[in-house]
Motif scaffolding. Sequence first.
Motif, PDB file in Angstrom:
ATOM      1  N   TYR A  96      -8.020   0.985  -2.695  1.00  0.00           N
ATOM      2  CA  TYR A  96      -7.905   0.107  -1.528  1.00  0.00           C
ATOM      3  C   TYR A  96      -8.789   0.606  -0.388  1.00  0.00           C
ATOM      4  O   TYR A  96      -9.464  -0.184   0.275  1.00  0.00           O
ATOM      5  CB  TYR A  96      -6.449  -0.014  -1.058  1.00  0.00           C
ATOM      6  CG  TYR A  96      -6.322  -1.021   0.061  1.00  0.00           C
ATOM      7  CD1 TYR A  96      -6.258  -2.378  -0.218  1.00  0.00           C
ATOM      8  CD2 TYR A  96      -6.333  -0.621   1.391  1.00  0.00           C
ATOM      9  CE1 TYR A  96      -6.187  -3.315   0.803  1.00  0.00           C
ATOM     10  CE2 TYR A  96      -6.274  -1.551   2.419  1.00  0.00           C
ATOM     11  CZ  TYR A  96      -6.203  -2.892   2.115  1.00  0.00           C
ATOM     12  OH  TYR A  96      -6.159  -3.810   3.129  1.00  0.00           O
ATOM     13  N   GLN A 135      -4.309   3.629  -4.014  1.00  0.00           N
ATOM     14  CA  GLN A 135      -4.543   3.750  -2.575  1.00  0.00           C
ATOM     15  C   GLN A 135      -6.014   4.073  -2.308  1.00  0.00           C
ATOM     16  O   GLN A 135      -6.629   3.507  -1.395  1.00  0.00           O
ATOM     17  CB  GLN A 135      -3.644   4.812  -1.958  1.00  0.00           C
ATOM     18  CG  GLN A 135      -2.195   4.403  -1.877  1.00  0.00           C
ATOM     19  CD  GLN A 135      -1.315   5.465  -1.231  1.00  0.00           C
ATOM     20  OE1 GLN A 135      -1.736   6.598  -0.981  1.00  0.00           O
ATOM     21  NE2 GLN A 135      -0.077   5.092  -0.963  1.00  0.00           N
ATOM     22  N   TYR A 186       0.806  -1.229   0.000  1.00  0.00           N
ATOM     23  CA  TYR A 186       0.000   0.000   0.000  1.00  0.00           C
ATOM     24  C   TYR A 186       0.843   1.285   0.000  1.00  0.00           C
ATOM     25  O   TYR A 186       0.559   2.194  -0.780  1.00  0.00           O
ATOM     26  CB  TYR A 186      -0.983  -0.006   1.179  1.00  0.00           C
ATOM     27  CG  TYR A 186      -1.820   1.240   1.266  1.00  0.00           C
ATOM     28  CD1 TYR A 186      -3.009   1.346   0.564  1.00  0.00           C
ATOM     29  CD2 TYR A 186      -1.417   2.324   2.050  1.00  0.00           C
ATOM     30  CE1 TYR A 186      -3.776   2.494   0.623  1.00  0.00           C
ATOM     31  CE2 TYR A 186      -2.172   3.470   2.125  1.00  0.00           C
ATOM     32  CZ  TYR A 186      -3.351   3.551   1.407  1.00  0.00           C
ATOM     33  OH  TYR A 186      -4.105   4.702   1.465  1.00  0.00           O
TER      34      TYR A 186
END
Length: 84
Positions: free
Chosen positions: A44, A41, A33
């Motif tokens: 996610y 990001q 990440y």
Amino acid sequence: MTDDREYKRLVWHSRRGMLELDLLLVPFVKEAYPSLPEADQARYRSLIECEDNDLFAWFMQRSRPEDPDLARIVDLILQRVQPD
């Protein structure tokens, strides 16, 4: 400091209580990440808001997310554990 707090929150929320998901998400958020582009990001961060049942189905490749952004981040995670 906000970034550190946000990162710790992501790590915490990556722990799902389902071992199969924990084994995928926790290492991913810790190892991959931080070096992802901002767009990934953000993907996610959206992914960890999804239901565990959906995540499990996606990662076990029983179904695919309809949202192309979610499909991309699922693919990135799977590529880490299933390299070509």
